[in-house]
Design a protein around this motif. Structure first.
Motif, PDB file in Angstrom:
ATOM      1  N   LEU A   1       1.510 -12.314   5.204  1.00 35.90           N
ATOM      2  CA  LEU A   1       0.550 -11.446   4.510  1.00 35.90           C
ATOM      3  C   LEU A   1      -0.862 -11.900   4.859  1.00 35.90           C
ATOM      4  O   LEU A   1      -1.173 -13.097   4.760  1.00 35.90           O
ATOM      5  CB  LEU A   1       0.803 -11.547   2.996  1.00 35.90           C
ATOM      6  CG  LEU A   1       0.026 -10.649   2.057  1.00 35.90           C
ATOM      7  CD1 LEU A   1       0.356  -9.163   2.303  1.00 35.90           C
ATOM      8  CD2 LEU A   1       0.369 -10.987   0.591  1.00 35.90           C
TER       9      LEU A   1
ATOM     10  N   TRP B   1       5.548 -16.912   4.232  1.00 29.64           N
ATOM     11  CA  TRP B   1       6.547 -17.504   3.346  1.00 29.64           C
ATOM     12  C   TRP B   1       7.969 -17.198   3.793  1.00 29.64           C
ATOM     13  O   TRP B   1       8.235 -16.274   4.534  1.00 29.64           O
ATOM     14  CB  TRP B   1       6.329 -17.089   1.901  1.00 29.64           C
ATOM     15  CG  TRP B   1       6.499 -15.637   1.563  1.00 29.64           C
ATOM     16  CD1 TRP B   1       7.670 -15.005   1.245  1.00 29.64           C
ATOM     17  CD2 TRP B   1       5.465 -14.645   1.447  1.00 29.64           C
ATOM     18  NE1 TRP B   1       7.420 -13.679   0.954  1.00 29.64           N
ATOM     19  CE2 TRP B   1       6.082 -13.432   1.064  1.00 29.64           C
ATOM     20  CE3 TRP B   1       4.082 -14.676   1.622  1.00 29.64           C
ATOM     21  CZ2 TRP B   1       5.363 -12.256   0.874  1.00 29.64           C
ATOM     22  CZ3 TRP B   1       3.371 -13.496   1.436  1.00 29.64           C
ATOM     23  CH2 TRP B   1       4.007 -12.316   1.053  1.00 29.64           C
TER      24      TRP B   1
ATOM     25  N   ARG C   1       0.985  -6.764   5.328  1.00 37.77           N
ATOM     26  CA  ARG C   1       2.160  -7.632   5.411  1.00 37.77           C
ATOM     27  C   ARG C   1       3.052  -7.219   6.568  1.00 37.77           C
ATOM     28  O   ARG C   1       3.169  -6.026   6.861  1.00 37.77           O
ATOM     29  CB  ARG C   1       2.951  -7.513   4.105  1.00 37.77           C
ATOM     30  CG  ARG C   1       4.014  -8.571   3.922  1.00 37.77           C
ATOM     31  CD  ARG C   1       4.779  -8.351   2.632  1.00 37.77           C
ATOM     32  NE  ARG C   1       5.823  -7.365   2.814  1.00 37.77           N
ATOM     33  CZ  ARG C   1       6.467  -6.754   1.819  1.00 37.77           C
ATOM     34  NH1 ARG C   1       6.155  -7.012   0.558  1.00 37.77           N
ATOM     35  NH2 ARG C   1       7.411  -5.880   2.069  1.00 37.77           N
TER      36      ARG C   1
HETATM   37  C1  SIN Z   1       0.474  -9.657  -3.166  1.00 36.74           C
HETATM   38  O1  SIN Z   1      -0.022  -8.538  -3.352  1.00 36.74           O
HETATM   39  O2  SIN Z   1      -0.165 -10.667  -3.381  1.00 36.74           O
HETATM   40  C2  SIN Z   1       1.892  -9.815  -2.700  1.00 36.74           C
HETATM   41  C3  SIN Z   1       2.408  -8.593  -2.084  1.00 36.74           C
HETATM   42  C4  SIN Z   1       3.885  -8.667  -1.767  1.00 36.74           C
HETATM   43  O3  SIN Z   1       4.712  -8.556  -2.668  1.00 36.74           O
HETATM   44  O4  SIN Z   1       4.228  -8.852  -0.612  1.00 36.74           O
END
Ligand code: SIN
Length: 330
Positions: free
Chosen positions: A150, A279, A303
């Protein structure tokens, strides 16, 4: 010895290898909490990674479950190229539709606007402006993504942090009789189940009715790379434990959901434009923030996900698909 020095030493190669690959010692791996998250300094994600950097990043990821980078200069293509070094990059999301940026079907934009376009404007009010609660990405798939990457384009001046938890540590923290008991359990994961999406009159309802996604996964998964046992349930997608009553399932899941997010297993990441979080969905859950709707300033992140394998339980038995195809990358 400080955590920084310990980490750098842990990942440093023997002297002879270091001479051949001088880039190694400039990576600094800074653990962010006792169990979860490490910031990695000294890596440039916009270029092909030197082998030693690739190895150090992978090792840190497997150990800390999520790694963070700052001040990276990536666009969509650069983010995809970075991800491909670690595995096939999937389409952005099984329900991405036409929301992905033109020419980049692998990019899943995370912003209140993108969620509204993807699932409908009212659904967003029900689950929060920015997605669901604690989860690993798309676990209703038979082969949920192994990794997610992300990248922050814009973030508000405060609020909007993402939280992560280490579910290998959470599993290890359970008492032995409970670990033994849950080692044999399986659970249904279903997209939208926790928010009644199947009954929704919005776009999310059409999506889950026309292309339902559901699988039976082991409650405890053996991590395919580390061999660790991890607690593999999450409150966003795990609908019920199979083979027990609804009441028994609810109580068991409540215990496991609570265990997964005990603060000692978690870390919180404060975003800046150019930050990247990488991650391992097989060993971490994450929580998208809900504390920034009232704060001036956009929150726009992008992402990608890397293809995952079919989970396997401690008994060696793989997951079973109920509905939905495997999610492949390229
Ligand atoms: C986020 O918005 O910080 C996480 C987004 C996700 O669930 O990938």
């Amino acid at each position: 010895m400080s955590a920084t020095l310990e980490s750098v030493t842990a990942y440093a190669p023997a002297a002879s290898a270091r001479e051949k690959s001088p880039a190694v010692s400039d990576l600094r791996i800074l653990p962010q909490s006792g169990w979860t998250g490490a910031e990695i300094q000294g890596a440039d994600l916009s270029r092909p990674l030197p082998p030693a950097h690739f190895k150090a990043i992978k090792e840190a990821l497997l150990r800390w479950k999520v790694v963070f980078f700052r001040n990276q200069n990536l666009d969509h293509a650069g983010q995809i190229a970075f991800g491909r070094q670690f595995g096939p990059v999937t389409p952005g999301h099984p329900y991405e539709g036409d929301v992905a940026p033109a020419g980049f079907p692998e990019i899943h934009t995370v912003s209140p606007d993108a969620y509204a376009k993807r699932y409908g404007p009212n659904y967003q009010k029900q689950v929060g402006a920015n997605g669901p609660g604690w989860h690993a990405d798309v676990t209703p798939l038979i082969n949920p993504p192994a990794y997610s990457i992300l990248r922050a384009e814009a973030v508000p001046p405060y609020g909007g942090d993402t939280q992560f938890t280490n579910v290998a540590a959470a599993y290890a923290g359970l008492a032995e009789p409970i670990r033994k008991f849950i080692d044999g359990l399986r659970a249904e994961h279903r997209f939208g189940a926790s928010v009644g999406a199947e009954r929704s009159r919005e776009k999310i309802g059409d999506l889950v009715r026309s292309n339902p996604l559901a699988s039976i996964h082991p409650v405890v998964r053996v991590h395919p790379e580390t061999g660790e046992k991890v607690l593999y349930v999450n409150p966003s997608f795990t609908k019920q434990i199979v083979g027990v009553s609804a009441r028994e399932s609810r109580h068991l899941l409540d215990l496991l959901f609570e265990q997964a997010v005990i603060p000692e297993y978690t870390a919180r990441f404060r975003w800046e434009p150019g930050s990247v979080a990488f991650w391992d969905n097989r060993a971490a859950l994450h929580l998208a923030p809900r504390d920034f709707a009232h704060v001036e300033g956009d929150r726009i992140l992008h992402r990608i996900t890397l293809e995952g394998d079919v989970p396997v339980g401690p008994d060696g038995k793989p997951s079973e698909s109920i509905e939905g195809a495997a999610f492949k990358g390229a």
